[in-house]
Write a protein that holds these residues in place. Structure first.
Motif, PDB file in Angstrom:
ATOM      1  N   GLN A   1       0.785  -1.222   0.000  1.00  0.00           N
ATOM      2  CA  GLN A   1       0.000   0.000   0.000  1.00  0.00           C
ATOM      3  C   GLN A   1       0.826   1.286   0.000  1.00  0.00           C
ATOM      4  O   GLN A   1       0.265   2.377   0.040  1.00  0.00           O
ATOM      5  CB  GLN A   1      -0.996   0.032   1.176  1.00  0.00           C
ATOM      6  N   GLY A   2       2.163   1.183  -0.036  1.00  0.00           N
ATOM      7  CA  GLY A   2       2.992   2.392  -0.072  1.00  0.00           C
ATOM      8  C   GLY A   2       4.424   2.085  -0.426  1.00  0.00           C
ATOM      9  O   GLY A   2       4.837   0.923  -0.491  1.00  0.00           O
ATOM     10  N   ILE A   3       5.238   3.152  -0.640  1.00  0.00           N
ATOM     11  CA  ILE A   3       6.628   2.977  -1.075  1.00  0.00           C
ATOM     12  C   ILE A   3       7.632   3.530  -0.070  1.00  0.00           C
ATOM     13  O   ILE A   3       8.834   3.466  -0.295  1.00  0.00           O
ATOM     14  CB  ILE A   3       6.857   3.634  -2.453  1.00  0.00           C
ATOM     15  N   LYS A   4       7.128   4.101   1.056  1.00  0.00           N
ATOM     16  CA  LYS A   4       8.021   4.686   2.063  1.00  0.00           C
ATOM     17  C   LYS A   4       8.151   3.780   3.272  1.00  0.00           C
ATOM     18  O   LYS A   4       7.179   3.171   3.718  1.00  0.00           O
ATOM     19  CB  LYS A   4       7.486   6.054   2.504  1.00  0.00           C
ATOM     20  N   GLN A   5       9.384   3.705   3.813  1.00  0.00           N
ATOM     21  CA  GLN A   5       9.639   2.973   5.038  1.00  0.00           C
ATOM     22  C   GLN A   5       9.378   3.879   6.238  1.00  0.00           C
ATOM     23  O   GLN A   5       9.233   5.098   6.108  1.00  0.00           O
ATOM     24  CB  GLN A   5      11.073   2.463   5.055  1.00  0.00           C
ATOM     25  N   LYS A   6       9.347   3.275   7.427  1.00  0.00           N
ATOM     26  CA  LYS A   6       9.051   4.029   8.645  1.00  0.00           C
ATOM     27  C   LYS A   6      10.100   5.103   8.935  1.00  0.00           C
ATOM     28  O   LYS A   6       9.831   6.100   9.587  1.00  0.00           O
ATOM     29  CB  LYS A   6       8.957   3.074   9.838  1.00  0.00           C
ATOM     30  N   ASN A   7      11.338   4.878   8.440  1.00  0.00           N
ATOM     31  CA  ASN A   7      12.410   5.855   8.665  1.00  0.00           C
ATOM     32  C   ASN A   7      12.463   6.927   7.567  1.00  0.00           C
ATOM     33  O   ASN A   7      13.469   7.632   7.428  1.00  0.00           O
ATOM     34  CB  ASN A   7      13.756   5.143   8.765  1.00  0.00           C
ATOM     35  N   ASN A   8      11.389   7.032   6.779  1.00  0.00           N
ATOM     36  CA  ASN A   8      11.249   8.007   5.696  1.00  0.00           C
ATOM     37  C   ASN A   8      12.125   7.715   4.487  1.00  0.00           C
ATOM     38  O   ASN A   8      12.154   8.499   3.541  1.00  0.00           O
ATOM     39  CB  ASN A   8      11.512   9.433   6.180  1.00  0.00           C
ATOM     40  N   ARG A   9      12.834   6.605   4.508  1.00  0.00           N
ATOM     41  CA  ARG A   9      13.554   6.189   3.306  1.00  0.00           C
ATOM     42  C   ARG A   9      12.589   5.476   2.367  1.00  0.00           C
ATOM     43  O   ARG A   9      11.550   4.979   2.780  1.00  0.00           O
ATOM     44  CB  ARG A   9      14.705   5.250   3.667  1.00  0.00           C
ATOM     45  N   TYR A  10      12.987   5.421   1.079  1.00  0.00           N
ATOM     46  CA  TYR A  10      12.139   4.769   0.089  1.00  0.00           C
ATOM     47  C   TYR A  10      12.654   3.363  -0.215  1.00  0.00           C
ATOM     48  O   TYR A  10      13.862   3.091  -0.155  1.00  0.00           O
ATOM     49  CB  TYR A  10      12.106   5.588  -1.205  1.00  0.00           C
ATOM     50  N   TYR A  11      11.723   2.483  -0.556  1.00  0.00           N
ATOM     51  CA  TYR A  11      12.131   1.177  -1.069  1.00  0.00           C
ATOM     52  C   TYR A  11      12.725   1.351  -2.460  1.00  0.00           C
ATOM     53  O   TYR A  11      12.671   2.438  -3.053  1.00  0.00           O
ATOM     54  CB  TYR A  11      10.923   0.228  -1.099  1.00  0.00           C
ATOM     55  N   THR A  12      13.278   0.287  -3.017  1.00  0.00           N
ATOM     56  CA  THR A  12      13.981   0.398  -4.292  1.00  0.00           C
ATOM     57  C   THR A  12      13.170  -0.094  -5.490  1.00  0.00           C
ATOM     58  O   THR A  12      13.501   0.225  -6.634  1.00  0.00           O
ATOM     59  CB  THR A  12      15.308  -0.389  -4.236  1.00  0.00           C
ATOM     60  N   SER A  13      12.121  -0.891  -5.258  1.00  0.00           N
ATOM     61  CA  SER A  13      11.295  -1.372  -6.367  1.00  0.00           C
ATOM     62  C   SER A  13       9.880  -1.627  -5.878  1.00  0.00           C
ATOM     63  O   SER A  13       9.641  -1.788  -4.677  1.00  0.00           O
ATOM     64  CB  SER A  13      11.885  -2.656  -6.974  1.00  0.00           C
ATOM     65  N   ALA A  14       8.939  -1.668  -6.827  1.00  0.00           N
ATOM     66  CA  ALA A  14       7.528  -1.850  -6.464  1.00  0.00           C
ATOM     67  C   ALA A  14       6.810  -2.630  -7.559  1.00  0.00           C
ATOM     68  O   ALA A  14       7.106  -2.493  -8.750  1.00  0.00           O
ATOM     69  CB  ALA A  14       6.853  -0.508  -6.249  1.00  0.00           C
ATOM     70  N   LYS A  15       5.872  -3.450  -7.137  1.00  0.00           N
ATOM     71  CA  LYS A  15       5.090  -4.268  -8.064  1.00  0.00           C
ATOM     72  C   LYS A  15       3.693  -4.464  -7.489  1.00  0.00           C
ATOM     73  O   LYS A  15       3.510  -4.576  -6.290  1.00  0.00           O
ATOM     74  CB  LYS A  15       5.755  -5.621  -8.281  1.00  0.00           C
ATOM     75  N   PHE A  16       2.695  -4.517  -8.388  1.00  0.00           N
ATOM     76  CA  PHE A  16       1.331  -4.810  -7.971  1.00  0.00           C
ATOM     77  C   PHE A  16       1.105  -6.323  -8.008  1.00  0.00           C
ATOM     78  O   PHE A  16       1.401  -6.967  -9.019  1.00  0.00           O
ATOM     79  CB  PHE A  16       0.324  -4.089  -8.869  1.00  0.00           C
ATOM     80  N   LYS A  17       0.592  -6.884  -6.904  1.00  0.00           N
ATOM     81  CA  LYS A  17       0.348  -8.319  -6.792  1.00  0.00           C
ATOM     82  C   LYS A  17      -1.160  -8.580  -6.729  1.00  0.00           C
ATOM     83  O   LYS A  17      -1.895  -7.893  -6.026  1.00  0.00           O
ATOM     84  CB  LYS A  17       1.007  -8.885  -5.535  1.00  0.00           C
ATOM     85  N   GLY A  18      -1.595  -9.584  -7.455  1.00  0.00           N
ATOM     86  CA  GLY A  18      -3.009  -9.890  -7.514  1.00  0.00           C
ATOM     87  C   GLY A  18      -3.483 -10.772  -6.377  1.00  0.00           C
ATOM     88  O   GLY A  18      -2.748 -11.647  -5.895  1.00  0.00           O
ATOM     89  N   ILE A  19      -4.710 -10.535  -5.934  1.00  0.00           N
ATOM     90  CA  ILE A  19      -5.343 -11.382  -4.931  1.00  0.00           C
ATOM     91  C   ILE A  19      -6.804 -11.582  -5.340  1.00  0.00           C
ATOM     92  O   ILE A  19      -7.439 -10.671  -5.867  1.00  0.00           O
ATOM     93  CB  ILE A  19      -5.219 -10.796  -3.514  1.00  0.00           C
ATOM     94  N   ASP A  20      -7.280 -12.780  -5.071  1.00  0.00           N
ATOM     95  CA  ASP A  20      -8.595 -13.196  -5.552  1.00  0.00           C
ATOM     96  C   ASP A  20      -9.305 -13.920  -4.401  1.00  0.00           C
ATOM     97  O   ASP A  20      -8.810 -14.929  -3.900  1.00  0.00           O
ATOM     98  CB  ASP A  20      -8.363 -14.141  -6.739  1.00  0.00           C
TER      99      ASP A  20
END
Length: 515
Positions: A351-370
């Motif tokens: 649901q987001g790209i920021k870590q708790k320490n305000n740093r950003y992750y390096t990659s992101a992908k949408f995963k399906g759920i059914d």
């Protein structure tokens, strides 16, 4: 003049590119909902000799989606925690309405329809309805409800009761994109310009095998001692972190060996997560309370507590191998057991790209759920003692996509018609779904599931079944599709060997995950 024209063309072209880039990022939607815990004390009928039975206490665990500001729909489980029917469980669907009377006071009315039973209760085929009417009061972070309800196991059952109902509701919403976006990747820099630029929430999913070693006075309902025996369980656990270290979780298991098929348990709890070795090794301490029983095991009223400690080691890309050691016991000592198990766990930051320490992750992908809910039928389901007849179940399945076409599946079902109210399943497996065909409306799929099942006189031996099937989804809206399938179900060590048919509705989304 020529330079002005070129400049304007560049501006228009840049605007088009910018618009396309913005449009290519999936839209973020918010689904409002709430979790609900409730308790009812059900009056039980007299036994065959006319002797009264103490009330059966049922605890419900539900999750409801708000379809608009007032109407909600969802799913829920009930399990016995008091009386003498430990091992009685149900699964059902909810539909209701909530309307504010004042700023904090609200009215809540609805009904729950489902199937289930167990523990020798007079549940008939298992189908029941539970309407309710409540008044609620909204506090800052939760609400409480108090009202009246009625329960009726109407398919040849003998449990009918009117009773007070107590509950707690906790707001629990989530953010998502449409299902068609599954397995699409985006750079963090691109997502920084979107509404997905927010703090992530960590969740985990564990599929595991647990071994119970009963001791003390643990026994079956026929007074056979369980001391020295081993009961093998298979199940899953879902956890959601509300700080970096503290988490809440839901856990469910079913027996597949070492006891007559039919034992299962459900838990909710909390735990603390400690990481070391550069987050490659984790130690987790957990404590849960829930309900369990069935398969002839004497668990009293059904309430169980479960302290546990787990050690996890990273394998790759958020996947860990886990081993655990704990204890499972009744507060009244009807049943006590040590536990030892292992499994595979998957962590996701979603649901987001920021870590708790305000740093950003390096990659992101949408995963399906059914998530699917439906009705299932086994033709001529073999029994141990009673005549063979069709078995009907209410079924819930959750698919988590590993790629655009392959998914992991968790499935549970509870009998609601067919004279087998105590029958239930808890199985897992893998499936493959085709790319869309016929105007992108239809997906074909095939899957193979296996796990624990039993109860209701269905001949499953010690509880291990395998269940292959094929079917299709027909898309109705961006989130909903119609599902149907046919297959086989076969028990290892039992005579159950039936053709199965399933139909229902699927709720399909994709979630942003980051790492």
């Amino acid at each position: 003049m020529k330079r002005i024209v070129i400049f304007l063309l560049i501006c228009v072209y840049s605007q088009v590119l910018f618009s396309q880039e913005k449009e290519s990022i999936p839209t973020k939607f918010t689904q409002n909902g709430f979790a609900n815990l409730d308790y009812i004390s059900v009056k039980m009928p007299n036994d065959e000799d006319g002797n009264p039975e103490i009330n059966m206490g049922l605890v419900g665990i539900h999750y409801n989606l708000l379809l608009n500001k007032s109407i909600y729909a969802g799913l829920g489980f009930y399990g016995s925690v008091n009386g003498q029917r430990g091992g009685l469980f149900t699964l059902g669907v909810n539909l209701g309405i909530k309307k504010n009377i004042s700023k904090n006071l609200f009215f809540d009315a609805g009904f729950h329809f489902g199937g289930g039973g167990g523990a020798g209760a007079p549940d008939g085929g298992g189908a029941f309805i539970l309407p309710h009417i409540n008044l609620g009061y909204q506090f800052k972070k939760l609400s409480t409800t108090f009202g009246y309800s009625a329960v009726n196991f109407f398919d040849k059952g003998n449990i009918t009761s009117n009773q007070f109902r107590f509950g707690v509701q906790i707001p629990l919403s989530f953010e998502y994109a449409t299902f068609k976006n599954k397995e699409t990747s985006f750079s963090i820099e691109k997502l920084k310009t979107s509404k997905w630029n927010q703090f992530s929430k960590r969740i985990s999913v564990l599929i595991h095998v647990d071994n119970l070693s009963p001791y003390g006075d643990s026994q079956l309902t026929d007074f056979t001692s369980l001391k020295g025996e081993t009961i093998h369980l298979a199940g899953f656990e879902i956890a959601s972190y509300f700080t970096n270290n503290w988490f809440a979780y839901f856990k469910a298991d079913g027996a597949f060996h070492g006891i007559q098929g039919g034992y299962m348990d459900l838990f909710i709890g909390a735990g603390y997560h400690f990481s070391m070795n550069k987050n490659r090794t984790n130690i987790l301490t957990k404590f849960a309370i829930g309900a369990g029983g069935g398969g002839g095991l004497d668990s009293g009223g059904g309430v169980l507590i479960y302290p546990d400690i787990s050690l996890e080691q990273k394998l790759f890309n958020g996947v860990y191998i886990s081993i655990n050691k704990g204890y499972l016991l009744n507060p009244n000592q009807h049943f006590t057991s040590s536990t030892f198990g292992f499994g595979l766990k998957y962590y996701a930051n979603q649901q987001g790209i920021k870590q708790k320490n305000n740093r950003y992750y390096t990659s992101a992908k949408f995963k399906g759920i059914d998530v699917s809910i439906g009705q299932e039928m086994y033709f001529n389901a073999q029994r141990m003692l009673q005549p063979t007849e069709n078995l009907y179940q209410i079924a819930l399945q959750v698919n988590m996509f590993l790629s655009k076409n392959m998914y992991l599946a968790g499935h549970t079902s509870f009998a609601n018609f067919g004279n087998a109210g105590a029958y239930a399943e808890g199985i897992v497996g893998v499936g493959f779904q085709s790319n869309p065909i016929l105007n992108n409306k239809i997906h074909l799929f095939t899957q193979v599931l296996a796990g624990a099942a039993g109860g209701g006189d269905i001949s499953t031996g010690q509880g291990l079944i395998i269940k292959p099937s094929i079917g299709f989804h027909y898309q109705l809206t961006n989130k909903l599709s119609f599902k149907t399938s046919v297959g086989k179900v076969k028990a290892r060590g039992g005579s159950l060997n039936s053709t199965s048919f399933n139909f229902g509705l699927n709720y399909r989304l994709s979630f942003l995950t980051a790492k």
